[in-house]
Design an enzyme around this catalytic site. Structure first.
Site: not given
Ligand code: MEV
Length: 432
Positions: A374, A261, A277, A81
């Site tokens: 991004h 995430k 793992d 990513e």
């Molecule tokens: C993207 O991979 C992760 C985010 O969505 C985490 C978040 O929203 O805190 C930017």
């Protein structure tokens, strides 16, 4: 093509041939797969999994000058990513200048479970197991994990849990024996599974009940990793925004999922790089995040005096010996870069990187948003996949960055339009 022998018995060349005969791949794809790693790595992969046809590469990058507990680390991360590594680097620099990261590990034991699905007299069984518990622990330590004991680890205690069945008609309950074991610097999955399978028989004989299964639990709430970040004298407005974002993720499971995430973007990238793992850690972290009955953020941020303080506490069980960590050359190289030998140190580092990644995301989300940051890297991804000369790609990158500045977003079809414009202006120049 009908298989005359089991697919797993075919050689790698035969497996590739199979895909070609089935018209799933063409010769160019086959060649790509054959060259997808060195022949040593392809052979090694055959010892990791069945039915190997190639190796799947992922980008490996590093975060330099990452300070944790006043020690400097160079952190390898494997992630596809865009911007994760850039975000960790930028935020680690901010922390280095204005704060610090501290970490520790609470507890040492991992957990194995032996389940008896329907037990008639659960209290009697519990009593019998408690009486014999030391004998079983000694047996397992002597017969199954003597090497671990020699290194200072081993099985430490057994406990009994009583769990309701969903249908309580016959009054029977589930009885689950928890086995607690210190795995030293191994992640310990294989060892604890061996211990649980070994203890199954004597337990069955003791309580005269049939065990249904024995396996480790990935919800290792007996060994928790904590990382803390403090940034001194944070801009008041920014601090409040980060604390508010933290509250949102604490209270709302939809936001908590995305928040976590982001944390896992950091943790997983370190785990993959070191051959650990990551699915086990993912499962454990998410289950731990839901321990109150509601899924919540795994990190928390608050303002104290003029400082912002962040914390993560989570089960991050990793190894620096055994399994892929020892046998995968890249895992070995990355552990070397990290200069880490102990599993607790690696788990503290993974937790710290997760927390830093989280801070980076919250700062961006409550500020300019993440699309702009991004997208700059995403432009490269968009350009890489198109058919154009190197010169065109270079010119396209500048055009795409300008386009992004003006429009705040850019898609694959915008890139194609820009390429068209570029070619038109180029042929006009040639005509004039
Ligand atoms: C993207 O991979 C992760 C985010 O969505 C985490 C978040 O929203 O805190 C930017």
């Amino acid at each position: 093509m009908n298989l005359k022998k089991s697919f797993s018995k075919l050689s790698r060349v035969e497996r590739l041939k199979y895909l070609q005969v089935k018209k799933l791949l063409i010769q160019k794809d086959i060649e790509y797969l054959q060259n997808s790693a060195s022949s040593e790595m392809l052979d090694l992969s055959e010892s990791f999994i069945e039915n190997t046809i190639g190796c799947f590469s992922m980008p490996l990058g590093i975060v330099p000058e990452f300070y944790m507990d006043k020690k400097e680390y160079t952190v390898p991360m494997v992630i596809e990513e865009s911007s994760v590594i850039a975000a960790v680097s930028k935020t680690a620099k901010w922390i280095r200048a204005s704060g610090e990261i501290t970490t520790r590990v609470h507890g040492q034991d991992i957990i194995g479970q032996i389940q008896f699905g329907k037990v008639k007299d659960i209290h009697l069984c519990e009593k019998l197991i408690e009486e014999k518990s030391n004998e079983f622990i000694n047996m397992a330590n002597q017969l199954v994990v003597p090497n671990l004991v020699a290194r200072g680890g081993g099985v430490n205690y057994l406990s009994v849990r009583k769990i309701d069945r969903d249908n309580r008609i016959d009054g029977a309950k589930m009885l689950v024996v928890h086995v607690y074991m210190h795995p030293c610097d191994a992640m310990g999955a294989n060892l604890i599974n061996q211990v649980c399978e070994f203890l199954r028989d004597p337990l069955e004989q003791l309580i005269q009940e049939k065990a249904s299964m024995s396996i480790l639990s990935n919800l290792v709430d007996s060994k928790l990793t904590e990382a803390n970040i403090i940034i001194y004298n944070i801009d008041n407005n920014l601090g409040e925004k980060i604390a508010e974002a933290s509250l949102f993720a604490k209270q709302d499971q939809y936001r908590a999922t995305t928040h976590n995430k982001g944390v896992m973007n950091g943790i997983d990238a370190v785990l993959v790089a070191t051959g650990n793992d990551w699915r086990a850690v993912e499962a454990g972290v998410h289950a731990y995040a839901a321990r109150s009955g509601q899924y919540r953020a795994i990190t928390e941020w608050s303002i104290e005096k003029n400082n912002i303080i962040g914390k993560i506490i989570a089960p991050i069980v990793v190894g620096t010996v055994g399994g892929m960590t020892k046998s995968h050359p890249m895992a070995q190289i990355n552990l070397k870069i990290l200069n880490i030998q102990q599993s607790d140190e690696l788990s503290r580092l993974a937790g710290a990187v997760g927390l830093v990644q989280n801070l980076a995301a919250l700062r961006a989300l409550t500020g300019e948003g993440i699309v702009r940051g991004h997208m700059k890297l995403h432009i490269q991804n968009l350009i890489v996949s198109i058919t154009a000369s190197e010169g065109e790609k270079k010119a396209l990158k500048t055009m795409a960055e300008d386009f992004l500045k003006i429009n705040g977003k850019i898609t694959q079809s915008d890139i194609m339009n820009l390429l068209r414009q570029l070619r038109e202006s180029h042929s006009k120049t040639l005509r004039n």
